[in-house]
Design a protein around this motif. Structure first.
Motif, mmCIF file in Angstrom:
data_model
loop_
_atom_site.group_PDB
_atom_site.id
_atom_site.type_symbol
_atom_site.label_atom_id
_atom_site.label_comp_id
_atom_site.label_asym_id
_atom_site.label_seq_id
_atom_site.Cartn_x
_atom_site.Cartn_y
_atom_site.Cartn_z
ATOM 1 N N MET A 1 0.901 -1.007 -0.135
ATOM 2 C CA MET A 1 0.124 -0.026 0.053
ATOM 3 C C MET A 1 0.670 1.236 0.092
ATOM 4 S SD MET A 1 -1.968 1.394 3.613
ATOM 5 C CE MET A 1 -2.217 -0.295 3.432
ATOM 6 N N TYR A 3 0.207 6.203 -0.139
ATOM 7 C CA TYR A 3 -0.675 6.930 -0.374
ATOM 8 C C TYR A 3 0.417 7.204 -0.773
ATOM 9 C CZ TYR A 3 -4.500 4.858 1.814
ATOM 10 O OH TYR A 3 -5.785 3.820 1.929
ATOM 11 N N TYR A 10 -5.565 14.314 -1.755
ATOM 12 C CA TYR A 10 -5.947 13.368 -0.596
ATOM 13 C C TYR A 10 -7.425 14.841 0.278
ATOM 14 C CZ TYR A 10 -7.535 10.351 2.960
ATOM 15 O OH TYR A 10 -8.096 9.578 4.382
ATOM 16 N N HIS A 26 -10.826 14.468 13.767
ATOM 17 C CA HIS A 26 -9.805 14.630 14.183
ATOM 18 C C HIS A 26 -9.867 14.765 15.421
ATOM 19 C CE1 HIS A 26 -8.736 12.969 10.304
ATOM 20 N NE2 HIS A 26 -7.431 11.869 11.213
ATOM 21 N N GLY A 43 -1.117 6.604 11.500
ATOM 22 C CA GLY A 43 -1.876 7.345 9.810
ATOM 23 C C GLY A 43 -2.017 8.135 10.142
ATOM 24 N N GLY A 44 -1.015 9.098 9.997
ATOM 25 C CA GLY A 44 -1.391 10.096 10.302
ATOM 26 C C GLY A 44 -1.617 11.093 8.828
ATOM 27 N N GLY A 45 -1.592 10.387 8.049
ATOM 28 C CA GLY A 45 -1.736 11.267 6.600
ATOM 29 C C GLY A 45 -1.863 13.170 6.393
ATOM 30 N N ASP A 62 3.719 8.105 10.125
ATOM 31 C CA ASP A 62 3.169 7.732 8.729
ATOM 32 C C ASP A 62 3.852 7.241 8.121
ATOM 33 O OD1 ASP A 62 -0.097 8.776 6.906
ATOM 34 O OD2 ASP A 62 1.659 7.859 5.940
ATOM 35 N N HIS A 63 3.559 6.008 7.251
ATOM 36 C CA HIS A 63 4.947 5.691 6.560
ATOM 37 C C HIS A 63 4.956 6.257 4.734
ATOM 38 C CE1 HIS A 63 2.661 2.066 4.326
ATOM 39 N NE2 HIS A 63 1.984 2.814 3.812
ATOM 40 N N ALA A 84 7.429 5.527 9.588
ATOM 41 C CA ALA A 84 8.063 4.413 9.943
ATOM 42 C C ALA A 84 6.630 3.973 9.437
ATOM 43 C CB ALA A 84 8.260 4.764 11.712
ATOM 44 N N ASP A 85 6.405 2.578 9.389
ATOM 45 C CA ASP A 85 5.346 1.583 9.885
ATOM 46 C C ASP A 85 4.984 1.176 11.317
ATOM 47 O OD1 ASP A 85 3.655 -0.870 8.879
ATOM 48 O OD2 ASP A 85 5.163 -0.929 7.526
ATOM 49 N N VAL A 86 3.495 1.576 11.211
ATOM 50 C CA VAL A 86 2.875 1.143 12.353
ATOM 51 C C VAL A 86 2.877 -0.529 12.985
ATOM 52 C CG1 VAL A 86 1.024 3.135 12.300
ATOM 53 C CG2 VAL A 86 0.632 0.409 11.358
ATOM 54 N N PRO A 100 -6.907 7.489 12.990
ATOM 55 C CA PRO A 100 -7.829 7.667 12.493
ATOM 56 C C PRO A 100 -8.005 7.235 10.758
ATOM 57 C CG PRO A 100 -5.700 9.715 12.579
ATOM 58 C CD PRO A 100 -5.683 8.147 13.524
ATOM 59 N N PHE A 101 -9.278 6.578 10.436
ATOM 60 C CA PHE A 101 -8.577 5.885 8.788
ATOM 61 C C PHE A 101 -7.521 5.315 9.013
ATOM 62 C CE2 PHE A 101 -11.371 10.206 9.668
ATOM 63 C CZ PHE A 101 -12.664 9.803 9.783
ATOM 64 N N LEU A 102 -6.824 4.641 9.186
ATOM 65 C CA LEU A 102 -6.026 3.652 9.611
ATOM 66 C C LEU A 102 -6.549 1.669 9.244
ATOM 67 C CD1 LEU A 102 -2.896 3.204 9.145
ATOM 68 C CD2 LEU A 102 -2.711 2.712 11.179
HETATM 69 C C1 SAM Z 1 -6.601 6.575 4.764
HETATM 70 S S1 SAM Z 1 -5.777 7.930 4.924
HETATM 71 C C2 SAM Z 1 -6.039 8.373 6.518
HETATM 72 C C3 SAM Z 1 -4.301 9.588 6.685
HETATM 73 C C4 SAM Z 1 -6.026 10.548 8.062
HETATM 74 N N1 SAM Z 1 -5.766 10.405 9.062
HETATM 75 C C5 SAM Z 1 -6.606 11.293 7.601
HETATM 76 O O1 SAM Z 1 -7.861 11.144 7.468
HETATM 77 O O2 SAM Z 1 -6.171 12.600 7.029
HETATM 78 C C6 SAM Z 1 -4.140 6.133 5.912
HETATM 79 C C7 SAM Z 1 -3.130 6.541 5.873
HETATM 80 O O3 SAM Z 1 -2.267 5.831 6.801
HETATM 81 C C8 SAM Z 1 -1.182 5.716 6.269
HETATM 82 N N2 SAM Z 1 -0.851 4.513 6.279
HETATM 83 C C9 SAM Z 1 -1.176 3.100 5.644
HETATM 84 N N3 SAM Z 1 -0.300 2.195 5.979
HETATM 85 C C10 SAM Z 1 0.543 2.458 7.157
HETATM 86 C C11 SAM Z 1 1.234 1.187 8.038
HETATM 87 N N4 SAM Z 1 1.520 0.003 8.010
HETATM 88 N N5 SAM Z 1 2.081 2.419 8.305
HETATM 89 C C12 SAM Z 1 2.626 4.224 9.270
HETATM 90 N N6 SAM Z 1 1.200 4.902 7.677
HETATM 91 C C13 SAM Z 1 0.161 3.355 7.277
HETATM 92 C C14 SAM Z 1 -1.058 5.620 4.657
HETATM 93 O O4 SAM Z 1 0.341 6.460 3.864
HETATM 94 C C15 SAM Z 1 -2.421 7.257 5.146
HETATM 95 O O5 SAM Z 1 -1.225 8.152 4.773
#
Ligand code: SAM
Length: 190
Positions: A1, A3, A10, A26, A43-45, A62-63, A84-86, A100-102
């Motif tokens: 994945m 983004y 976005y 948020h 997953g701060g986006g 966020d990764h 970083a990856d969560v 949030p939406f992760l």
């Molecule tokens: C749908 S977006 C939501 C972003 C933000 N929370 C918002 O609502 O505006 C999901 C976010 O999670 C991050 N993400 C997805 N998988 C991840 C992982 N394994 N580790 C870190 N970040 C991750 C993506 O890069 C993306 O920025």
């Protein structure tokens, strides 16, 4: 994945569909905690909501490099960014964790793997309903299709977040909803 490809668009897309509701979600999540609290955001986006969280100490994970880069522009100084990856992040203790939406990007097993890693502090999950019908169902399906094509999101349905939280003895203690229950902000505690 990844983004990264959609990072720049976005926010525009999100506002076209949800108006300010995702941003507001948020802020409502953070309001579960007192001002000054140390909050981990997973997953701060693109961090468009960060100005609303200026009274908190935020640890932001966020990764996606592109997302972190955009989020830094919204930063208010009290934000510590981690690219970083969560699933690999070194967690410590926080007053609260906001997700949030992760989780909607993960299947049940991945959700379990993540919850297992988290320290025993309160978790607030912002996400869409696990069961939907009619227009909401159509919208969820369209979003999954869009993110499959643009961000390689592999799943196509919401994971069973409530059930998984129960498996890990996390009890739902508070719930707020927006947009006719389509956006849900749920607090879980041990
Ligand atoms: C749908 S977006 C939501 C972003 C933000 N929370 C918002 O609502 O505006 C999901 C976010 O999670 C991050 N993400 C997805 N998988 C991840 C992982 N394994 N580790 C870190 N970040 C991750 C993506 O890069 C993306 O920025």
């Amino acid at each position: 994945m990844n983004y990264g490809r959609v990072a720049k668009y976005y926010q525009v897309l999100s506002r076209m569909i949800f108006g300010d509701h995702l941003i507001h979600a948020h802020a409502l999540a953070a309001e579960n905690f007192p001002k000054g609290a140390k909050l981990l955001v997973l997953g701060g986006g693109d961090g468009s909501y960060l100005p609303l969280l200026k009274d908190y100490n935020i640890i932001f994970v966020d990764h996606s490099e592109q997302m972190i880069h955009l989020a830094q522009k919204h930063s208010h100084g009290q934000v510590e960014f981690h690219l970083a990856d969560v699933f690999d992040f070194h967690y410590s203790y926080y007053d609260g964790i906001i997700v949030p939406f992760l989780l909607d990007n993960f299947n049940d097993e991945q959700c379990r793997n993540l919850i297992r890693l988290l320290p025993p502090c309160p978790i607030v999950v912002c996400d869409f309903p696990e069961k939907t019908k009619g227009l909401q169902s159509l919208l969820i399906k369209s979003m999954y299709l869009f993110f499959r094509l643009t961000a390689n999101v592999a799943v196509s349905k919401m994971p069973s977040i409530e059930e998984i939280m129960t498996e890990f003895s996390r009890v739902k203690t508070r719930e707020i909803t927006l947009m006719n229950d389509f956006i849900q902000i749920k607090k879980y505690e041990l």
